[in-house]
Design an enzyme around this catalytic site. Structure first.
Site, PDB file in Angstrom:
ATOM      1  N   CYS A 158       0.818  -1.219   0.067  1.00 42.99           N
ATOM      2  CA  CYS A 158      -0.076   0.174  -0.094  1.00 42.99           C
ATOM      3  C   CYS A 158       0.940   1.273   0.125  1.00 42.99           C
ATOM      4  O   CYS A 158       0.414   2.306  -0.416  1.00 42.99           O
ATOM      5  CB  CYS A 158      -1.049   0.033   1.225  1.00 42.99           C
ATOM      6  SG  CYS A 158      -1.896  -1.578   1.341  1.00 42.99           S
ATOM      7  N   HIS A 308      -3.315   6.984   2.048  1.00 39.65           N
ATOM      8  CA  HIS A 308      -3.857   5.551   1.632  1.00 39.65           C
ATOM      9  C   HIS A 308      -5.135   5.295   2.281  1.00 39.65           C
ATOM     10  O   HIS A 308      -5.412   5.405   3.423  1.00 39.65           O
ATOM     11  CB  HIS A 308      -2.686   4.632   1.926  1.00 39.65           C
ATOM     12  CG  HIS A 308      -3.176   3.286   2.021  1.00 39.65           C
ATOM     13  ND1 HIS A 308      -4.008   2.641   1.008  1.00 39.65           N
ATOM     14  CD2 HIS A 308      -3.127   2.177   2.758  1.00 39.65           C
ATOM     15  CE1 HIS A 308      -4.186   1.533   0.936  1.00 39.65           C
ATOM     16  NE2 HIS A 308      -3.600   1.200   2.080  1.00 39.65           N
ATOM     17  N   ASN A 338     -10.189  -0.266   0.454  1.00 41.78           N
ATOM     18  CA  ASN A 338      -8.548  -0.453   0.391  1.00 41.78           C
ATOM     19  C   ASN A 338      -8.155  -0.770  -0.900  1.00 41.78           C
ATOM     20  O   ASN A 338      -8.311  -2.172  -1.020  1.00 41.78           O
ATOM     21  CB  ASN A 338      -8.098  -1.076   1.661  1.00 41.78           C
ATOM     22  CG  ASN A 338      -6.749  -1.098   1.467  1.00 41.78           C
ATOM     23  OD1 ASN A 338      -5.900  -0.656   0.581  1.00 41.78           O
ATOM     24  ND2 ASN A 338      -5.934  -1.379   2.757  1.00 41.78           N
TER      25      ASN A 338
END
Ligand code: UT7
Length: 382
Positions: A158, A308, A338
C-alpha cells in the site's frame, strides 16, 4: 535511491547551486572516492519535477456490504461504522489488472498531453502482478510505446505509489528522464480469504496513474518526502510463499532428493488488523511531519490531506493529529475500499476531475502497509 537523493541538492537548493551544462557538478567535492563507479549526473537542464496528469480505472463488478453479509457473518452497519467502506470493485472474468493499468495510464497521458512515444520510464507499483516477472513491460506494450521506454515493477504494497512517485523524481532529478508514468494498481481480491470477515470486507481492486514530468527548479512540485520500512512488522500483514508437498523424488540409490523443489503458491492475506491500525495511526503523522519539515513548510500549508485509503478511522485520526480540518481531507474509500497501491492515485484522480483539487495546491500524500512500509510526500498538483 536514498543514496542518490541524499547526494542530489534539494529542490530549494537548486536555485542557489550554480549548475549549468557547461559546468557539471564536481562529484568528488561531495566526498566520493575516485574508485567508486560513476553516479548518474543530476539532470542539469530540468532539476525539478511536477505532476501533470492523472487517470484511474476500476473493474465493473461492484460488491456491497450487503452482498458480503451473504458470504460471511457481517453486516453493513459493522463495516461502515468500523471502516467507512460501503462498497468495493472486484476483478471478475471480464477484466484484468493490466487492462486497468493501461486504461488509467491512457487517461493520465491524455490529461498531460503526452504521447506514449515520449515516455522515458514506466513504473508499475503493484504487489499483485499478473506476471511474477513484472507487469510494467506489458503496460508499455499495450500503450503502444514505439520507443520502448524502460518499464519495471515496484513492490511495496500500500506504500507502492508513494515510493513510485519518489522513484520517478529521483530518475528525473538524477538520471535525465523527462516523462515518467507512475501506476499504482492492485487486485488484492485474488489473495483475500473470502471466508475471513476480519479482512475480506476491506479490500477492492483498482488502478491509478500519474504522469511526472521534468521541469525547471522554480516549478518543482515535490517539496519534501520521508520513507521507511520495518521488516520486523511483516507478521502483522503478509501474503507469504507457501510450499506444497509434491511427489518425493528418489535418486538411483533410493535416497530422497531435495530436488526438484516443491510447487509454491502464496497464502491468503494474513492480517492483524489492530496492530496495523496502531502502526498507521502512530507512524503516518510522524512521517508527514518529517516530510513537511524537510520541505520547510508548516502543516497549515496543506491544502489537501491524501492518505492511503485503508480505514476512515485511520484517516480521521491522522487528520486530527495534524490538525487538518475534515473539509481538506480527501476520502473515497466508501466506494472502493482499500485498493492498496491504487488508492492514492485513484482518490487523486477523482478529486482532480471533480474540480476539488486545483492546479497549484499543496497535497500531503502518505502510504502505509505491508512490509511494513510507510512514507509521505509533500507535492504540488499541476
Ligand atoms: O493497507 C493496510 C491494510 N490493513 C488495514 O488497514 C487494517 C487496519 N485495521 C482495521 O481497519 C481494523 O482493525 C479492522 C476494520 C480490520 C477491524 O476493526 P476493529 O475495530 O479493530 O475490530 P476488531 O478486530 O477488534 O473486532 C471487534 C469485534 C470482534 O468481535 P468480539 O471479539 O468483540 O466479539 C470481531 O470478531 O468485531 C468482530 N468482527 C466483525 N463483526 C462483524 C471482526 N470483523 C467483523 C465483521 N463483521 N466484518
Amino acid at each position: 535511491m536514498h543514496l542518490l537523493s541524499s547526494l542530489l541538492p534539494s529542490p530549494s537548493s537548486y536555485t542557489h547551486f550554480p549548475l549549468s551544462i557547461d559546468s557539471p557538478p564536481k562529484l568528488f567535492a561531495l566526498g566520493l572516492s575516485k574508485d567508486l563507479p560513476p553516479l548518474p549526473l543530476p539532470n542539469l537542464r530540468y532539476p525539478g519535477c511536477k505532476l501533470v496528469g492523472c487517470g484511474s480505472a476500476v473493474p465493473t463488478l461492484q460488491i456491497s456490504n450487503d452482498d458480503l453479509s451473504k458470504m460471511v457473518d457481517t453486516n453493513d452497519e459493522w463495516i461502515s461504522v468500523r471502516t467507512g467502506i460501503r462498497r468495493r470493485r472486484v476483478l471478475s472474468g471480464r477484466d484484468n489488472l493490466i487492462a486497468l493499468g493501461v486504461d488509467a495510464s491512457r487517461k493520465a497521458l491524455e490529461m498531460a498531453k503526452v504521447d506514449p512515444d515520449d515516455l522515458d520510464l514506466i513504473l508499475m507499483c503493484t504487489s499483485t502482478p499478473e506476471d511474477l516477472f513484472g507487469s510494467a513491460p506489458q503496460i508499455q506494450k499495450h500503450l503502444g510505446c514505439k520507443a520502448n521506454p524502460l518499464a519495471y515493477d515496484i513492490t511495496a504494497a500500500c506504500s507502492g505509489f508513494v515510493l513510485g512517485l519518489i522513484s520517478a523524481a529521483c530518475h528525473i532529478r538524477g538520471g535525465g528522464f523527462r516523462n515518467v508514468l507512475v501506476i499504482g494498481a492492485d487486485a488484492l481480491s485474488r489473495y483475500v480469504d473470502w471466508t475471513d470477515r476480519g479482512s475480506c470486507i476491506l479490500f477492492g481492486d483498482a488502478a491509478g496513474a500519474v504522469l511526472v514530468q521534468a521541469c525547471d527548479s522554480e516549478e518543482d512540485g515535490l517539496f519534501g518526502f520521508d520513507l521507511h520500512s520495518d521488516g520486523s512488522g511483516q507478521r502483522h500483514l503478509n501474503a507469504s510463499i507457501k510450499e506444497h508437498e509434491s511427489n518425493t523424488a528418489l535418486d538411483s540409490n533410493g535416497s530422497v532428493l531435495d530436488f526438484p523443489p516443491r510447487k509454491s503458491s502464496y497464502s491468503f492475506i494474513q492480517m492483524n488488523g489492530k496492530e496495523v491500525f496502531r502502526f498507521a495511526v502512530r507512524c503516518v503523522p510522524q512521517s508527514i511531519e518529517s516530510a513537511l519539515e524537510k520541505a520547510g513548510l508548516p502543516a497549515s500549508s496543506i491544502d489537501w490531506l491524501l492518505l492511503h485509503q485503508a480505514n476512515q478511522r485511520i484517516i480521521d485520526a491522522v487528520a486530527a493529529r495534524l490538525e487538518v480540518p475534515s473539509e481538506r481531507v480527501i476520502s473515497n474509500l466508501a466506494n472502493y475500499g482499500n485498493t492498496s497501491a491504487a488508492s492514492i492515485p485513484l482518490a487523486l484522480d477523482e478529486a482532480v476531475r471533480s474540480g476539488k483539487v486545483k492546479a497549484g495546491q499543496t497535497i500531503a500524500a502518505a502510504g502505509f502497509g505491508a512490509g511494513l512500509t510507510w512514507g509521505s510526500a509533500i507535492i504540488r498538483w499541476g
